[in-house]
Design an enzyme around this catalytic site. Structure first.
Site, PDB file in Angstrom:
ATOM      1  N   ASP A 101       0.866  -1.170   0.000  1.00  0.00           N
ATOM      2  CA  ASP A 101       0.000   0.000   0.000  1.00  0.00           C
ATOM      3  C   ASP A 101       0.906   1.224   0.000  1.00  0.00           C
ATOM      4  OD1 ASP A 101      -2.484   1.503   0.480  1.00  0.00           O
ATOM      5  OD2 ASP A 101      -3.212  -0.372   1.348  1.00  0.00           O
ATOM      6  N   ASP A 202      -3.128   4.534  -2.358  1.00  0.00           N
ATOM      7  CA  ASP A 202      -4.223   5.070  -1.553  1.00  0.00           C
ATOM      8  C   ASP A 202      -4.697   6.426  -2.089  1.00  0.00           C
ATOM      9  OD1 ASP A 202      -5.579   4.595   1.141  1.00  0.00           O
ATOM     10  OD2 ASP A 202      -4.787   6.615   1.452  1.00  0.00           O
ATOM     11  N   GLU A 263      -6.345   3.717  -5.995  1.00  0.00           N
ATOM     12  CA  GLU A 263      -7.668   3.901  -5.376  1.00  0.00           C
ATOM     13  C   GLU A 263      -8.168   5.296  -5.728  1.00  0.00           C
ATOM     14  OE1 GLU A 263      -9.901   3.865  -1.046  1.00  0.00           O
ATOM     15  OE2 GLU A 263      -8.019   4.912  -1.341  1.00  0.00           O
ATOM     16  N   HIS A 337     -11.160  -3.331   3.171  1.00  0.00           N
ATOM     17  CA  HIS A 337     -11.149  -2.956   4.588  1.00  0.00           C
ATOM     18  C   HIS A 337     -11.975  -1.705   4.881  1.00  0.00           C
ATOM     19  CE1 HIS A 337      -8.313  -0.405   2.623  1.00  0.00           C
ATOM     20  NE2 HIS A 337      -8.219   0.350   3.693  1.00  0.00           N
ATOM     21  N   ASP A 338     -12.492  -1.045   3.854  1.00  0.00           N
ATOM     22  CA  ASP A 338     -13.308   0.164   4.052  1.00  0.00           C
ATOM     23  C   ASP A 338     -14.795  -0.090   3.835  1.00  0.00           C
ATOM     24  OD1 ASP A 338     -11.034   1.756   4.475  1.00  0.00           O
ATOM     25  OD2 ASP A 338     -10.798   2.138   2.315  1.00  0.00           O
TER      26      ASP A 338
HETATM   27  C1  GLC Z   1      -8.195   5.053   1.788  1.00  0.00           C
HETATM   28  C2  GLC Z   1      -8.006   3.857   2.666  1.00  0.00           C
HETATM   29  C3  GLC Z   1      -8.721   4.109   3.960  1.00  0.00           C
HETATM   30  C4  GLC Z   1      -8.106   5.320   4.611  1.00  0.00           C
HETATM   31  C5  GLC Z   1      -8.087   6.526   3.672  1.00  0.00           C
HETATM   32  C6  GLC Z   1      -7.145   7.580   4.158  1.00  0.00           C
HETATM   33  O1  GLC Z   1      -9.523   5.251   1.444  1.00  0.00           O
HETATM   34  O2  GLC Z   1      -8.428   2.702   2.032  1.00  0.00           O
HETATM   35  O3  GLC Z   1      -8.662   3.000   4.828  1.00  0.00           O
HETATM   36  O4  GLC Z   1      -8.821   5.654   5.762  1.00  0.00           O
HETATM   37  O5  GLC Z   1      -7.661   6.186   2.383  1.00  0.00           O
HETATM   38  O6  GLC Z   1      -5.820   7.150   4.023  1.00  0.00           O
END
Ligand code: GLC
Ligand code: CA
Length: 577
Positions: A101, A202, A263, A337-338
């Site tokens: 990540d 991320d 992401e 995980h979100d």
């Molecule tokens: C992304 C991650 C999440 C995190 C956010 C801030 O969305 O997947 O878990 O809280 O970024 O880093």
């Protein structure tokens, strides 16, 4: 046929490990790297090609590791760099690859850069972050942080505010500064030189902000007067995004045989196509969010619940399948995980848990793109029955409840039932409860007290039981993953949606040359007779099924219709000619 030769990640399946919740080797209640290393047999049995590790870097854990204080160090709670190197070597020895990540839209406020930056305006690191003068004695813009409150935090030492799209302990880096980008490139090289096989980036589409003509960040359009506003239109998909990503490809990525997935909340299909264009883009694929927003009220927060209309899901996924059909590549995911657990969200976590978990897997793995399996989804793990907020740990959930209760007034300890219902449906802790390995104490996750409670249903839903049962959700996933290797049409076949207006069935074909695959999924507990029209199932081979077919496919077909049982899913290779 694709015009460029297939890259390995196009016929791979990725498995996401959330280290905190995977396996705890030393009984402190927190999953760790040696714990992961002890479970590679599970991943190999499942047959995944790539493991994506959520952050294991040094972090004060304001957001469970997504707030990084040292990009080149492993958090002591997860182990040592030697443990990491051993994990990487062990994965490679088993023929699997490792994706890290990369969290570089923001750092932790404890990162050395920010510690320097906040001291004075003259500090060389000051320009690494995004600062602004107060306006009318308050924050410079009306933006809300994604985790609640203003996106701006006051820094007394410099007499300015700094921007944090997420928590106040996650200051946004200023990518306009070439030095910031060079540091990020150096971090990437550090891990690639160690031998890691790529990055999940991320919120990478937040790195280019939309600055106003005066060089300042402007206010977001006011949709709710008197409230902080969602600044997404100005923080996501900014004008230099593609340029920053292409630079990354040019100076780092193209020198390595790696896999990249960005992401990208709020990304459009057009921008995603540009980013994933193999010739002129930058990343191999992105995570888009359109299909994750369909069970919230349009234009509202994720906590404003709305039942999923399957037609919306079909429309959304089909749009993406088509948009990236000729150029670019899709990622395929229903959970991470979100997100809440997919079987609780889009399936049925009661009597039809196993059938619906398998159906959802079939639906996802049948699409064109690279599938991502989130830890525990291969077991059909479910949402947790949270009944009071004291059971939750996630900053997003805790802040939402705190802010909502403060707005309503009254007793802050008595969380309203509607908020707890939203937390049960959407809270990120649902996906973060410990992995269920056995029916034993703490599901075999830890010999101590887990940081987040183990789901009581681990006595029946666990890896040990699933591996021993040939008809389990696990073995269904395993078969789907194996099919990707033996069926080129599953990798490359052209996608076409069938029955677009059907309220409970998601069906589509995948066509490659003379080979045609058919995927049919009943998203409901009601049996359904599906009109076959011109489709001919005679002689079709059943590649995957989640209900027994003792009398073959023919027994399901009568009167020109295919009879589907509750949550039934079929993946067929149609007879040709
Ligand atoms: C992304 C991650 C999440 C995190 C956010 C801030 O969305 O997947 O878990 O809280 O970024 O880093
Ligand atoms: Ca541990």
């Amino acid at each position: 046929m694709p015009h460029t030769p297939a890259r390995w990640w196009q016929h791979s399946v990725v498995y996401q490990v959330y280290p905190r919740s995977f396996c705890d080797s030393n009984g402190d209640g927190i999953g760790d790297i040696p714990g992961i290393a002890s479970k590679l047999g599970h991943l190999q049995a499942l047959g995944v090609d790539v493991v994506w590790l959520s952050p294991v870097y040094a972090s004060p854990d304001d957001d469970n590791g997504y707030d990084i204080s040292d990009y080149r160090a492993i958090a002591p709670q997860f182990g040592t760099m030697a443990d990491f190197d051993a994990l990487l070597a062990a994965l490679h020895a088993r023929g699997m690859r490792l994706v890290m990540d990369l969290v570089v839209n923001h750092t932790s406020d404890e990162h050395a850069w920010f510690q320097q930056a906040r001291q004075s305006r003259d500090n060389p690191f000051h320009a690494f972050y995004i600062w602004a003068e107060p306006v009318d004695g308050g924050p410079p813009t009306n933006w809300a942080s994604i985790f609640g409150g203003s996106a701006w935090e006051w820094n007394a030492a410099t007499g300015e505010y700094f921007l944090h799209s997420f928590s106040r302990r996650q200051p946004d880096l200023n990518w306009e500064q070439p030095a910031v980008r060079q540091e990020v490139h150096a971090v990437m090289r550090f891990w690639l030189d160690k031998g890691v096989d790529g990055f999940r980036m991320d919120v990478i589409n937040l790195v280019s902000k939309t600055w106003g003509p005066d060089g300042r960040l402007p206010n977001a359009p006011v949709t709710r007067p008197g409230f902080l506003q969602n600044g997404f239109s100005l923080t996501a998909n900014g004008p230099r995004l593609l340029e920053f990503l292409r630079e990354m490809r040019q100076v780092v990525l193209r020198h390595h045989d790696c896999i990249t997935v960005g992401e990208c909340p709020g990304i459009t299909p057009d921008l995603a196509r540009a980013i994933t264009d193999a010739d002129t883009g930058a990343l191999d694929m992105v995570f888009q969010f359109d299909h994750m927003d369909l069970d919230s009220q349009p234009g509202q927060s994720k906590w404003q619940l709305k039942p999923l209309d399957l037609r919306d899901l079909k429309r959304s996924l089909s749009t993406w399948q088509q948009a990236l059909a000729d150029t670019g590549w899709n990622s395929l995911y229903f959970g991470n995980h979100d997100q809440p657990r997919v079987v609780s969200r889009f399936g049925d976590d009661g009597p039809w848990r196993e059938a619906s978990a398998k159906m959802l897997a079939t639906c996802l793995h049948g699409l064109r793109g690279t599938p991502y399996v989130y830890q525990g989804d291969e077991l059909g793990m479910t949402n947790y029955p949270f009944d009071h907020i004291g059971q939750c740990r996630d900053i997003e959930t805790l802040n939402m409840v705190r802010d909502a209760m403060a707005q309503r007034g009254g007793d802050p300890t008595a969380v309203a039932a509607d908020l707890m219902a939203a937390v049960r449906a959407k809270g990120r802790d649902n996906a973060r409860t410990p992995m269920q390995w056995t029916a034993g104490p703490q599901a075999g996750f830890s010999s101590g007290t887990p940081w987040l409670a183990v789901h009581p249903n681990h006595t029946t839903i666990n890896a040990e039981a699933a591996l021993a049962d040939a008809g389990s959700v696990f073995h269904h996933h395993r078969q789907l993953i194996a099919l990707r290797r033996s069926e080129p049409a599953l990798v490359h076949g052209r996608y076409a949606l069938l029955w677009p207006d059907h309220a409970t069935v998601f069906g589509y074909t995948r066509t490659l040359g003379a080979v045609q695959l058919l995927v049919v999924c009943n998203f409901s507990a009601q049996p359904v007779d599906l009109p076959l029209d011109t489709l001919d199932l005679a002689g079709a081979a059943v590649l995957s099924a989640n209900w027994p077919l003792p009398l073959g496919l023919d027994a399901l077909c009568h009167g020109g219709a295919l009879h589907l049982r509750p949550y039934e899913a079929l993946l067929l290779r149609l007879a040709t000619g």
